[in-house]
Design a protein around this motif. Structure first.
Motif, short mmCIF file in Angstrom:
data_model
loop_
_atom_site.label_atom_id
_atom_site.label_comp_id
_atom_site.label_asym_id
_atom_site.label_seq_id
_atom_site.Cartn_x
_atom_site.Cartn_y
_atom_site.Cartn_z
N GLU A 139 1.58 7.40 -8.21
CA GLU A 139 1.97 7.44 -9.62
C GLU A 139 3.30 6.76 -9.91
OE1 GLU A 139 0.52 11.38 -11.49
OE2 GLU A 139 0.86 11.85 -9.38
N THR A 140 4.00 6.35 -8.87
CA THR A 140 5.33 5.78 -9.04
C THR A 140 5.43 4.33 -8.59
OG1 THR A 140 5.99 6.60 -6.85
CG2 THR A 140 6.42 8.04 -8.73
N ALA A 141 4.48 3.85 -7.78
CA ALA A 141 4.63 2.57 -7.09
C ALA A 141 4.83 1.39 -8.03
CB ALA A 141 3.42 2.33 -6.18
N ALA A 181 0.86 -1.18 0.00
CA ALA A 181 0.00 0.00 0.00
C ALA A 181 0.90 1.24 0.00
CB ALA A 181 -0.91 0.00 1.22
N THR A 182 0.53 2.25 -0.75
CA THR A 182 1.47 3.34 -1.00
C THR A 182 1.67 4.28 0.18
OG1 THR A 182 -0.19 4.88 -1.88
CG2 THR A 182 0.87 3.35 -3.45
N PHE A 213 11.05 4.78 -19.26
CA PHE A 213 10.66 6.18 -19.19
C PHE A 213 11.19 6.79 -17.90
CE2 PHE A 213 7.48 4.15 -16.67
CZ PHE A 213 6.93 5.10 -15.82
N GLU A 214 11.20 8.10 -17.82
CA GLU A 214 11.75 8.80 -16.65
C GLU A 214 10.61 9.40 -15.82
OE1 GLU A 214 14.64 12.63 -15.62
OE2 GLU A 214 14.76 11.68 -17.59
N LEU A 215 10.73 9.23 -14.51
CA LEU A 215 9.78 9.86 -13.60
C LEU A 215 10.11 11.35 -13.52
CD1 LEU A 215 9.76 7.21 -10.72
CD2 LEU A 215 8.04 7.51 -12.52
N LYS A 216 9.14 12.19 -13.90
CA LYS A 216 9.36 13.63 -13.92
C LYS A 216 8.25 14.34 -13.16
CE LYS A 216 11.59 13.61 -18.48
NZ LYS A 216 11.53 14.17 -19.87
N GLU A 217 8.56 15.48 -12.56
CA GLU A 217 7.54 16.23 -11.83
C GLU A 217 6.37 16.59 -12.72
OE1 GLU A 217 8.62 19.58 -9.54
OE2 GLU A 217 9.82 18.45 -8.09
N GLU A 218 6.65 16.97 -13.96
CA GLU A 218 5.57 17.35 -14.86
C GLU A 218 4.72 16.15 -15.26
OE1 GLU A 218 9.43 17.52 -17.43
OE2 GLU A 218 8.85 17.93 -15.35
N TYR A 219 5.19 14.97 -14.92
CA TYR A 219 4.46 13.72 -15.20
C TYR A 219 3.34 13.50 -14.18
CZ TYR A 219 4.43 8.45 -15.06
OH TYR A 219 4.11 7.13 -15.03
N THR A 232 8.56 13.28 -3.61
CA THR A 232 9.13 11.94 -3.71
C THR A 232 10.59 12.04 -4.12
OG1 THR A 232 9.11 9.85 -4.90
CG2 THR A 232 8.16 11.75 -6.04
N PRO A 233 11.46 11.28 -3.48
CA PRO A 233 12.87 11.29 -3.88
C PRO A 233 13.14 10.45 -5.12
CG PRO A 233 12.57 9.77 -2.05
CD PRO A 233 11.25 10.45 -2.27
N PHE A 234 12.11 9.81 -5.67
CA PHE A 234 12.30 8.95 -6.83
C PHE A 234 12.24 9.70 -8.15
CE2 PHE A 234 10.54 5.91 -3.63
CZ PHE A 234 11.65 5.06 -3.57
N THR A 235 11.86 10.97 -8.14
CA THR A 235 11.83 11.76 -9.37
C THR A 235 13.21 11.75 -10.02
OG1 THR A 235 10.07 13.17 -8.53
CG2 THR A 235 11.38 14.05 -10.33
N GLY A 236 13.22 11.54 -11.33
CA GLY A 236 14.49 11.47 -12.07
C GLY A 236 14.94 10.06 -12.37
#
Length: 426
Positions: free
Chosen positions: A328-330, A302-303, A386-392, A400-404
């Motif tokens: 959005e990242t899990a 669970a996120t 694909f890359e995790l981006k804030e605009e995504y 989230t520290p996973f951006t990028g």
């Protein structure tokens, strides 16, 4: 309205099969190897994509009412759909807290009005979350609360928890616990360990979590309630749940993606984006969590999607807010790391942890694909990086520290009750 999803790899009954799905309005009506001759109104080509049950998240924070600068029901549910989730469970740490039948009823109506996914609402365990005052649980259940939780606050008094468990058991609903003994926190902001000492920051003892789990498991044994533990994070917590299950106690638990993917050694500096509750623990705790999902001690992922404004997360961990986003990242992060790269889990195991298991444990009509089931479906692209981006992100929270990071498992489309709730733009 008839919709055909064709050419995809469908996850059904624990297997990955080359199947087509025919949807009629909000139901799956047929699964077969080639349904292209069936007359339909819409065709979705899922060539080279995974067609999965919509993911189920039993732990999100939508911040409405009271904290809409962080998130709203609309933005939070859009984020869920963007991550492949079709059913989510919203926590009650709001203002006002949904701690009466009237407040629950209003919030359930707002969830239905503004949500783009299926939103199930928790009612509070105690008045205002932080008191020992018990509530009208039967009234809240009748108004739409599916379970009770004080998430964000541990129930500090054993007698209060005992009485709440008795009430939940009588109503046949789960008691969902944020486990934290406040007397053992000592102002901590990250795990009490080596990294906290290196950064000169006050630590949070692991026993603040595990000691309350131990108390509650004995109360759950006494009452027979379905007791669910939020976001377990320590090796002692995992072992306690494992022991309780062996003794027949009706307990389930969840783990958050960030606790599976990170530990305290991954915190690069005094950075508020790495501040979460429970905190990132030691490597040995992380390994115990992974062992727990492999042997079935931990039932689901669970996120704990917890959005905040950038101002609330920027700077010193002593003053920044606890919380990390995850809707959005899990799936992409967990698929990339645990399935594709490290091969700790199979794709089937990951999908069960994120869809089938949570639905099964909470008795939701979700998490599986079969003829007659509601058409809650997620379609993922497992082939292209694909890359995790804030605009995504659709969420207001960017914390989230996973951006990028570059990952696989992008959501191509999410259907809720047969209707498209999210579709990737070409």
């Amino acid at each position: 309205m008839k919709t055909l999803i064709k050419n995809g790899t469908v996850y059904q009954n624990g297997k990955l099969l080359k199947n087509d799905l025919l949807l009629e309005d909000d139901k799956i009506t047929l699964l077969g190897t080639d349904l292209s001759d069936v007359a339909c109104d819409q065709v979705i080509d899922a060539q080279n994509k995974l067609v999965a049950p919509g993911l189920v998240d039993v732990h999100v924070h939508y911040r409405e009412p009271g904290f809409t600068h962080k998130e709203t029901i609309k933005t939070g549910s859009l984020a869920a759909a963007h991550g492949g989730y079709t059913t989510v469970c919203a926590m009650p740490n709001l203002d006002p807290v949904p701690d009466t039948p009237e407040k629950v009823s209003e919030l359930v109506a707002l969830n239905k009005q503004d949500g783009v996914v299926n939103i199930k609402q928790y009612g509070a365990i105690t008045k205002g979350l932080k008191s020992d005052q018990l509530l009208d649980y039967a009234g809240m259940k009748a108004s739409g609360a599916f379970a009770f939780s004080n998430d964000g606050c541990g129930v500090q008094t054993a007698g209060t928890m005992y009485q709440a468990m008795l009430a939940a058991k009588k109503l046949g609903v789960a008691l969902v616990a944020h486990v934290e003994d406040n007397s053992l926190l000592f102002g901590g902001v990250m795990n009490a360990g080596k990294r906290a000492k290196e950064l000169g920051l006050p630590g949070i003892l692991g026993i603040s979590e595990s000691s309350q789990i131990a108390r509650d498991l004995l109360l759950a044994k006494e009452t027979g309630v379905h007791y669910h533990v939020c976001h377990v994070s320590t090796k002692e917590s995992v072992e306690l749940v494992r022991l309780a299950k062996a003794h027949g106690i009706n307990v389930t638990c969840e783990v958050s993606p960030h606790h599976l993917l990170l530990n305290e050694e991954d915190i690069p500096a005094n950075d508020g984006f790495y501040k979460m509750n429970p905190p990132l623990r030691a490597n040995e705790d992380q390994q115990a969590l992974i062992a727990g999902i492999l042997d079935g001690t931990i039932d689901m992922i669970a996120t704990d999607h917890a959005p905040h404004s950038i101002d609330e997360k920027t700077g010193d961990m002593r003053t920044s807010a606890f919380g990390i986003t995850g809707s959005e990242t899990a799936f992409a992060l967990l698929y990339t790391r645990l399935v594709k790269q490290e091969k700790i889990l199979t794709l089937a195991q990951l999908l069960d942890l994120m869809a089938k298991n949570p639905a099964e444990k909470f008795n939701f009509a979700a998490g599986v694909l079969y003829a007659g089931a509601t058409a809650d479906i997620a379609i993922f692209d497992l082939e292209n990086e694909f890359e995790l981006k804030e605009e995504y992100y659709f969420s207001k929270g960017k914390n989230t520290p996973f951006t990028g990071q570059k990952v696989y498992g992008e959501t191509y489309m999410t259907l809720v009750n047969g209707k498209v709730a999210y579709q990737k733009e070409d």
